[in-house]
Design a protein around this motif. Structure first.
Motif, short mmCIF file in Angstrom:
data_model
loop_
_atom_site.label_atom_id
_atom_site.label_comp_id
_atom_site.label_asym_id
_atom_site.label_seq_id
_atom_site.Cartn_x
_atom_site.Cartn_y
_atom_site.Cartn_z
N ILE A 10 2.40 18.58 73.28
CA ILE A 10 1.91 18.63 71.79
C ILE A 10 2.94 18.07 70.39
N ILE A 11 2.25 17.17 70.12
CA ILE A 11 2.09 16.61 68.63
C ILE A 11 2.04 17.26 67.60
N PRO A 12 3.41 16.91 67.39
CA PRO A 12 3.43 18.19 65.82
C PRO A 12 2.13 17.15 64.64
N HIS A 41 8.35 5.57 72.02
CA HIS A 41 8.53 6.64 72.54
C HIS A 41 8.67 7.85 71.41
N ASN A 42 8.44 7.78 70.43
CA ASN A 42 8.74 8.20 69.13
C ASN A 42 8.23 8.02 68.07
N ILE A 43 8.14 8.57 67.03
CA ILE A 43 6.89 8.43 66.06
C ILE A 43 8.26 8.57 64.91
N SER A 44 8.62 8.05 63.83
CA SER A 44 9.49 7.73 62.59
C SER A 44 8.75 8.29 61.05
N TYR A 45 9.71 8.95 60.48
CA TYR A 45 8.41 8.63 58.97
C TYR A 45 9.74 9.17 57.98
N VAL A 60 13.16 10.64 58.85
CA VAL A 60 13.03 11.37 60.27
C VAL A 60 12.14 11.00 61.80
N ARG A 61 12.73 11.35 62.84
CA ARG A 61 12.47 11.04 64.06
C ARG A 61 11.69 11.75 64.83
N HIS A 62 10.57 12.39 65.57
CA HIS A 62 10.59 13.03 66.78
C HIS A 62 9.44 12.06 67.79
N ALA A 63 9.51 13.59 69.15
CA ALA A 63 9.16 12.37 70.29
C ALA A 63 7.24 12.37 70.21
N GLY A 103 8.51 22.69 70.91
CA GLY A 103 10.04 22.26 71.70
C GLY A 103 10.02 20.99 71.38
N VAL A 104 8.84 20.48 70.52
CA VAL A 104 9.27 19.01 70.75
C VAL A 104 10.80 17.93 69.94
N ALA A 105 11.46 17.63 69.96
CA ALA A 105 13.02 16.58 69.64
C ALA A 105 12.52 16.24 68.02
N ILE A 106 13.30 16.68 67.20
CA ILE A 106 12.99 16.24 66.41
C ILE A 106 14.26 15.64 65.58
#
Length: 304
Positions: A10-12, A41-45, A60-63, A103-106
């Motif tokens: 699940i992508i936030p 592999h990740n999305i960065s803001y 801010v970076r998350h998978a 549970g998504v790493a951030i």
């Protein structure tokens, strides 16, 4: 607002990421998020208060997929380790690692404001500043080297062993993934280049017997450096311990620097570096330059 599902992962949403940042107290009000490019592999803001101020911004970076959670955590811990040994004026600070409610790493780190600069456009004094930055990174040494790019120092050996490991990772292993009949002309050039590299190392064996390995960024390019108030800050680390000559050759070969830049940079680097055998570092440049050229060619073959 619903969330995007990729298989069971699940992508936030941006709104959920903004809420997470605000809950941690990084911003007083709802932050602004601007998605940054890159990251398989990740999305960065880029994240800041509503009144956007780059000097107070964070990344801010998350998978974006399940495997990316390990990547986010690894990048964060790697940056934290670098923070302990390299001055904060050179490296952004690792600020937070956690997980969303799903549970998504951030992770959160300091943003580097400023502009990217082509190395060939740097002034004489800026070349000196850049050389001093690289010296400060390389001053962190180990008697172990990284067997693969981006790994901690984990292998014993000499500069010859390190160069062989980098060749296997970046050239040999890439070619193994290609069909044998793919790119016959380029493959022929790679074979010739490999034979030339072997000859150089056999002829100059004494140059490759050392074993003082330095911390390297291992991807020093204008896109990973921002200049702010006359000083460079280096981010997006692929930290590796290896031969200093490898990193210097990467700077010159992969960024297509001019002879003037190389001459001035090396003069400053050798004058400022407290490490021994700077002359030998320069003498190993032809071999490391050739390996970087072979790496670039093999990468191009596997990416097309």
């Amino acid at each position: 607002m619903t969330e995007t599902s990729a298989s069971s992962f699940i992508i936030p949403t941006q709104e959920q990421v903004a809420h997470y940042v605000q809950e941690l107290g990084f911003t007083a009000g709802p932050p602004m998020l601007q998605e940054l490019s890159g990251g398989h592999h990740n999305i960065s803001y880029l994240c800041s208060e509503e009144q956007f101020d780059e000097d107070k911004a964070i990344v801010v970076r998350h998978a974006r997929q399940a495997g990316g959670c390990r990547d986010v955590a690894r990048q964060f811990w790697r940056l934290g380790e670098i923070n302990r040994v390299v001055d904060r004026s050179i490296v952004p600070q690792a600020l937070h690692l956690g997980h969303t409610a799903l549970g998504v790493a951030i992770s959160i780190e300091e943003y580097c404001p400023g502009d990217s600069r082509d190395f060939n456009s740097l002034t004489r004094s800026e070349i000196t500043t850049f050389a001093a930055t690289v010296v400060a990174v390389h001053d962190n040494t180990s008697f172990l080297f990284s067997a693969n790019s981006g790994e901690p120092p984990n292998s014993c050996g000499t500069y010859a062993d390190y160069l062989q490991a980098m060749y296997v990772e970046s050239v040999h292993n890439r070619l193994r993934r290609l069909p044998e009949n793919a790119y016959p002309k380029a493959r022929k050039l790679l074979i010739a280049g490999t034979e030339r590299l072997s000859r150089i190392m056999r002829t100059h064996q004494s140059l490759f017997k050392g074993n003082i390995f330095s911390l390297q960024h291992h991807d020093l390019s204008p896109g990973n450096i921002r200049w702010h108030n006359g000083h460079p800050k280096v981010f997006d680390w692929n930290s590796t311990h290896g031969d200093r000559s490898d990193e210097l050759s990467y700077i010159f070969v992969n960024n297509h620097t001019t002879a003037y830049f190389e001459e001035q940079f090396l003069a400053d680097y050798c004058r400022l570096s407290p490490l021994p055998d700077n002359d030998a570092v320069i003498e190993r440049l032809p071999a490391n330059k050739l390996n970087n050229q072979l790496d670039d060619m093999a990468w191009g073959m596997t990416m097309h």
